[in-house]
Write a protein that holds these residues in place. Structure first.
Motif, PDB file in Angstrom:
ATOM      1  N   ALA A 187       0.285  10.046  47.274  1.00 56.37           N
ATOM      2  CA  ALA A 187       1.576  10.705  47.417  1.00 56.37           C
ATOM      3  C   ALA A 187       1.804  11.568  46.194  1.00 56.37           C
ATOM      4  CB  ALA A 187       2.696   9.673  47.570  1.00 56.37           C
ATOM      5  N   GLU A 188       2.465  12.707  46.413  1.00 59.01           N
ATOM      6  CA  GLU A 188       2.827  13.601  45.325  1.00 59.01           C
ATOM      7  C   GLU A 188       4.206  14.161  45.611  1.00 59.01           C
ATOM      8  OE1 GLU A 188       0.558  17.530  47.095  1.00 59.01           O
ATOM      9  OE2 GLU A 188      -0.046  16.686  45.170  1.00 59.01           O
ATOM     10  N   LEU A 189       4.857  14.626  44.547  1.00 65.76           N
ATOM     11  CA  LEU A 189       6.200  15.157  44.699  1.00 65.76           C
ATOM     12  C   LEU A 189       6.162  16.411  45.563  1.00 65.76           C
ATOM     13  CD1 LEU A 189       9.194  14.996  43.911  1.00 65.76           C
ATOM     14  CD2 LEU A 189       8.658  16.429  41.928  1.00 65.76           C
ATOM     15  N   HIS A 190       6.946  16.383  46.616  1.00 67.82           N
ATOM     16  CA  HIS A 190       6.974  17.491  47.566  1.00 67.82           C
ATOM     17  C   HIS A 190       8.121  18.451  47.265  1.00 67.82           C
ATOM     18  CE1 HIS A 190       6.408  19.774  51.135  1.00 67.82           C
ATOM     19  NE2 HIS A 190       7.504  19.340  51.727  1.00 67.82           N
ATOM     20  N   GLN A 191       9.326  17.920  47.100  1.00 68.91           N
ATOM     21  CA  GLN A 191      10.482  18.756  46.808  1.00 68.91           C
ATOM     22  C   GLN A 191      11.640  17.881  46.363  1.00 68.91           C
ATOM     23  OE1 GLN A 191      11.795  20.741  50.333  1.00 68.91           O
ATOM     24  NE2 GLN A 191      12.229  18.865  51.454  1.00 68.91           N
ATOM     25  N   LEU A 192      12.637  18.531  45.766  1.00 72.59           N
ATOM     26  CA  LEU A 192      13.904  17.894  45.450  1.00 72.59           C
ATOM     27  C   LEU A 192      14.937  18.412  46.437  1.00 72.59           C
ATOM     28  CD1 LEU A 192      13.972  18.175  41.545  1.00 72.59           C
ATOM     29  CD2 LEU A 192      13.348  16.188  42.912  1.00 72.59           C
ATOM     30  N   ARG A 193      15.763  17.514  46.949  1.00 69.63           N
ATOM     31  CA  ARG A 193      16.795  17.922  47.903  1.00 69.63           C
ATOM     32  C   ARG A 193      18.022  17.058  47.693  1.00 69.63           C
ATOM     33  NH1 ARG A 193      17.042  13.881  51.468  1.00 69.63           N
ATOM     34  NH2 ARG A 193      15.146  12.725  52.024  1.00 69.63           N
ATOM     35  N   PRO A 200      16.368   5.696  49.997  1.00 65.14           N
ATOM     36  CA  PRO A 200      16.231   4.577  49.049  1.00 65.14           C
ATOM     37  C   PRO A 200      16.728   4.987  47.665  1.00 65.14           C
ATOM     38  CG  PRO A 200      14.210   4.916  50.299  1.00 65.14           C
ATOM     39  CD  PRO A 200      15.087   6.091  50.576  1.00 65.14           C
ATOM     40  N   LEU A 201      17.368   4.065  46.970  1.00 68.76           N
ATOM     41  CA  LEU A 201      17.889   4.362  45.636  1.00 68.76           C
ATOM     42  C   LEU A 201      16.768   4.663  44.651  1.00 68.76           C
ATOM     43  CD1 LEU A 201      20.761   1.699  45.329  1.00 68.76           C
ATOM     44  CD2 LEU A 201      20.940   4.113  45.949  1.00 68.76           C
ATOM     45  N   SER A 202      15.574   4.100  44.906  1.00 69.46           N
ATOM     46  CA  SER A 202      14.461   4.343  43.992  1.00 69.46           C
ATOM     47  C   SER A 202      13.984   5.789  44.025  1.00 69.46           C
ATOM     48  CB  SER A 202      13.294   3.405  44.335  1.00 69.46           C
ATOM     49  OG  SER A 202      12.851   3.639  45.669  1.00 69.46           O
ATOM     50  N   ARG A 203      14.356   6.527  45.055  1.00 73.51           N
ATOM     51  CA  ARG A 203      13.921   7.920  45.162  1.00 73.51           C
ATOM     52  C   ARG A 203      14.893   8.897  44.501  1.00 73.51           C
ATOM     53  NH1 ARG A 203       9.902   8.613  49.125  1.00 73.51           N
ATOM     54  NH2 ARG A 203       8.607   6.747  48.996  1.00 73.51           N
ATOM     55  N   ILE A 204      16.015   8.422  43.991  1.00 79.31           N
ATOM     56  CA  ILE A 204      16.981   9.321  43.359  1.00 79.31           C
ATOM     57  C   ILE A 204      16.443   9.780  42.009  1.00 79.31           C
ATOM     58  CG2 ILE A 204      19.310   9.509  42.421  1.00 79.31           C
ATOM     59  CD1 ILE A 204      20.242   7.540  44.502  1.00 79.31           C
ATOM     60  N   ASP A 205      16.470  11.085  41.780  1.00 80.12           N
ATOM     61  CA  ASP A 205      16.060  11.671  40.499  1.00 80.12           C
ATOM     62  C   ASP A 205      17.319  11.777  39.629  1.00 80.12           C
ATOM     63  OD1 ASP A 205      15.338  13.427  38.386  1.00 80.12           O
ATOM     64  OD2 ASP A 205      13.662  14.162  39.595  1.00 80.12           O
ATOM     65  N   TRP A 206      17.441  10.830  38.662  1.00 84.70           N
ATOM     66  CA  TRP A 206      18.686  10.749  37.901  1.00 84.70           C
ATOM     67  C   TRP A 206      18.836  11.910  36.924  1.00 84.70           C
ATOM     68  CZ3 TRP A 206      22.063   7.803  40.027  1.00 84.70           C
ATOM     69  CH2 TRP A 206      21.663   6.699  40.774  1.00 84.70           C
ATOM     70  N   LYS A 207      17.726  12.439  36.414  1.00 85.43           N
ATOM     71  CA  LYS A 207      17.842  13.576  35.513  1.00 85.43           C
ATOM     72  C   LYS A 207      18.329  14.816  36.260  1.00 85.43           C
ATOM     73  CE  LYS A 207      14.300  12.065  32.223  1.00 85.43           C
ATOM     74  NZ  LYS A 207      13.015  12.416  31.557  1.00 85.43           N
ATOM     75  N   ALA A 208      17.756  15.054  37.433  1.00 86.20           N
ATOM     76  CA  ALA A 208      18.216  16.189  38.231  1.00 86.20           C
ATOM     77  C   ALA A 208      19.648  15.967  38.714  1.00 86.20           C
ATOM     78  CB  ALA A 208      17.289  16.395  39.426  1.00 86.20           C
ATOM     79  N   THR A 209      20.011  14.704  38.977  1.00 82.49           N
ATOM     80  CA  THR A 209      21.388  14.395  39.381  1.00 82.49           C
ATOM     81  C   THR A 209      22.367  14.723  38.267  1.00 82.49           C
ATOM     82  OG1 THR A 209      20.655  12.667  40.903  1.00 82.49           O
ATOM     83  CG2 THR A 209      22.918  12.538  40.104  1.00 82.49           C
ATOM     84  N   LEU A 215      24.128  13.837  43.671  1.00 78.17           N
ATOM     85  CA  LEU A 215      22.927  13.030  43.854  1.00 78.17           C
ATOM     86  C   LEU A 215      21.777  13.880  44.392  1.00 78.17           C
ATOM     87  CD1 LEU A 215      24.404   9.732  45.348  1.00 78.17           C
ATOM     88  CD2 LEU A 215      23.501  10.095  43.049  1.00 78.17           C
ATOM     89  N   ILE A 216      20.610  13.776  43.751  1.00 77.04           N
ATOM     90  CA  ILE A 216      19.406  14.513  44.134  1.00 77.04           C
ATOM     91  C   ILE A 216      18.303  13.500  44.430  1.00 77.04           C
ATOM     92  CG2 ILE A 216      17.673  16.205  43.454  1.00 77.04           C
ATOM     93  CD1 ILE A 216      20.393  17.406  43.851  1.00 77.04           C
ATOM     94  N   THR A 217      17.604  13.683  45.554  1.00 75.25           N
ATOM     95  CA  THR A 217      16.547  12.766  45.983  1.00 75.25           C
ATOM     96  C   THR A 217      15.191  13.433  45.811  1.00 75.25           C
ATOM     97  OG1 THR A 217      17.986  11.680  47.575  1.00 75.25           O
ATOM     98  CG2 THR A 217      15.624  11.464  47.931  1.00 75.25           C
ATOM     99  N   ARG A 218      14.214  12.657  45.334  1.00 76.22           N
ATOM    100  CA  ARG A 218      12.829  13.114  45.286  1.00 76.22           C
ATOM    101  C   ARG A 218      12.183  12.838  46.647  1.00 76.22           C
ATOM    102  NH1 ARG A 218      12.861  10.331  40.196  1.00 76.22           N
ATOM    103  NH2 ARG A 218      11.905   8.564  41.271  1.00 76.22           N
ATOM    104  N   GLU A 219      11.500  13.853  47.179  1.00 76.10           N
ATOM    105  CA  GLU A 219      10.803  13.685  48.457  1.00 76.10           C
ATOM    106  C   GLU A 219       9.310  13.848  48.200  1.00 76.10           C
ATOM    107  OE1 GLU A 219      10.882  16.502  52.057  1.00 76.10           O
ATOM    108  OE2 GLU A 219      12.420  15.004  52.496  1.00 76.10           O
ATOM    109  N   PHE A 220       8.526  12.853  48.651  1.00 79.26           N
ATOM    110  CA  PHE A 220       7.093  12.845  48.415  1.00 79.26           C
ATOM    111  C   PHE A 220       6.358  13.202  49.701  1.00 79.26           C
ATOM    112  CE2 PHE A 220       8.893  10.105  45.204  1.00 79.26           C
ATOM    113  CZ  PHE A 220       8.199  10.460  44.059  1.00 79.26           C
ATOM    114  N   SER A 221       5.177  13.768  49.522  1.00 75.17           N
ATOM    115  CA  SER A 221       4.318  14.068  50.666  1.00 75.17           C
ATOM    116  C   SER A 221       3.001  13.330  50.498  1.00 75.17           C
ATOM    117  CB  SER A 221       4.060  15.572  50.776  1.00 75.17           C
ATOM    118  OG  SER A 221       3.352  16.036  49.648  1.00 75.17           O
ATOM    119  N   GLU A 222       2.453  12.897  51.608  1.00 72.59           N
ATOM    120  CA  GLU A 222       1.182  12.181  51.585  1.00 72.59           C
ATOM    121  C   GLU A 222       0.032  13.162  51.691  1.00 72.59           C
ATOM    122  OE1 GLU A 222       1.583   9.716  54.921  1.00 72.59           O
ATOM    123  OE2 GLU A 222       2.889   8.249  53.942  1.00 72.59           O
TER     124      GLU A 222
END
Length: 431
Positions: A187-193, A200-209, A215-222
């Protein structure tokens, strides 16, 4: 040459004076008709001599390349080398691969000057297109006659498959990401949205937030690199019109745009074109060189006046593919005569490959089956249309039973439907 208004006035005056001379008893009236006739002949001779010495030239500006199905603005420039302003009329004669969207045109060109005329063309056929001579007629300086002329353009326009109108946007799941384990997948970082309910709370990017204030979520791609091969039917049924283009043009645009989307996903893309035999092929490759090679192959396509043989195409596809791949077969699904051959081709390919069969479903035949009868022929037409629809539906069900997803929709929705099927298969990892 065609006479203009002034010439007809002189012809009418000649006729009136001739009749007057016949009926008049005065001898002086008998030869008056020669004066307007002589003026007309001398004027026509002078105009012909003048236009032979000072012809009008024409050229095209900025039409070296066009995209299939996309309106093409064209500017025709007319140059007048004479010392008199001239008027001309012309018909937009175009190559076979370009259709003019306008009728007779009229242009006035100043003395020792030039004039521009803009019109819009529609590219409908792939490949290089040689412009023919432009049929025109020029109004003489005395306005006695229109003089025919063929203006040589000496221009070639290459028609290529169309491209995606907008940049490829990353497609995320509307409901947020769902964690799952798949053997061998990274998995790698796909985009921030923006955060969506259920992420899931573990996917929240707190620095970008903190930077964005929301609230900003990290989205990963396989990591999933597929082999995709597009097979295009270039048989005689591909000449059938499907909107502004024929079906071959529709398939070519779809294949070129799908190649861009596949490259965006880092998938490998290939191509095979067939009719009664394989006509052209490109082995699956990755990146911009693969897209460029595929587009160059598509530019040389033309409809073959032969019955299509999907079985021969399937044999060539098996030899071309070295790994399991997604095969997108673009063909005519309304022709029930090739149903058995199409089913045999799917059996040859699947397994190991996954075959998606896509084609245009014409709604006109279905409308004929439901149309209210008004004459004695209408019930028979409705029965024939209903039988045709039943055979086409049975063909689609047979392909689905063989495990091949079928995309059959109107021409204007076919591209979006195929792209959605590709994305769905990719997300579900069926390939």
């Amino acid at each position: 040459m065609h006479l203009a208004g002034r010439a007809y006035v002189l012809v009418l005056l000649t006729a009136v004076l001739a009749i007057t001379g016949i009926w008049s008893s005065a001898p002086a009236h008998s030869g008056l008709w020669r004066i307007p006739a002589l003026l007309l002949l001398l004027g026509l001779a002078a105009e012909g001599f003048f236009l032979r010495r000072a012809p009008i030239a024409a050229r095209l500006e900025g039409v070296l390349r066009a995209f299939l199905g996309r309106p093409l603005p064209v500017t025709l420039v007319f140059v007048n080398a004479s010392a008199r302003a001239l008027e001309l009329e012309y018909v937009p004669a175009t190559p076979a691969g370009l259709e003019a969207l306008s009728a007779l045109r009229r242009v006035r060109v100043g003395a020792r000057g030039s004039a521009q005329d803009a019109l819009t063309l529609l590219p409908v056929r792939l490949g290089p297109q040689q412009w023919p001579a432009l049929p025109a007629r020029v109004l003489g300086p005395l306005r006695l006659a229109w003089w025919s002329s063929a203006l040589q353009l000496a221009q070639r326009t290459a028609v290529a498959p169309d491209t995606l109108r907008a940049a490829v946007r990353a497609r995320g799941l509307a409901g947020g990401t769902r964690p799952r384990r798949i053997a061998g997948a990274g998995a790698e970082l796909h985009q921030l949205r923006g955060y969506l309910r259920g992420d899931p709370l573990s996917r929240i990017d707190w620095k970008a937030t903190a930077r964005a204030g929301t609230l900003i979520t990290r989205e990963f791609s396989e990591d999933q690199h597929l082999d995709v091969l597009v097979a295009i039917d270039a048989g005689r049924f591909s000449r059938v019109r499907a909107g502004a283009l024929d079906r071959l043009g529709l398939y070519a645009n779809l294949a070129a745009r799908l190649a861009e989307i596949a490259t965006h996903h880092d998938d490998r893309i290939g191509l095979l074109v067939y009719a009664d035999r394989p006509l052209a092929s490109c082995a699956p490759a990755r990146g911009l060189p693969a897209v460029t090679r595929l587009r160059r192959t598509l530019e040389e396509l033309s409809v073959r006046a032969a019955e299509s043989d999907p079985t021969a195409a399937a044999v060539s596809i098996r030899a071309l593919l070295k790994h399991r791949a997604l095969v997108v077969l673009l063909t005519d699904l309304d022709d029930a005569s090739v149903a058995l051959q199409l089913a045999r081709a799917v059996r040859l390919l699947a397994p190991p490959h996954l075959v998606v069969v896509a084609g245009v479903h014409s709604g006109e035949i279905g409308a004929l089956a439901q149309r209210v009868a008004r004459t004695w022929e209408d019930p028979w037409v409705a029965l024939a249309a209903a039988e045709h629809e039943a055979r086409a539906a049975a063909q689609r069900r047979l392909l689905q039973r063989l495990g091949a997803p079928v995309v059959a929709t109107a021409a204007e929705h076919l591209e979006a439907a195929v792209f959605a099927e590709y994305e769905a298969l990719r997300r579900s990892r069926r390939v």
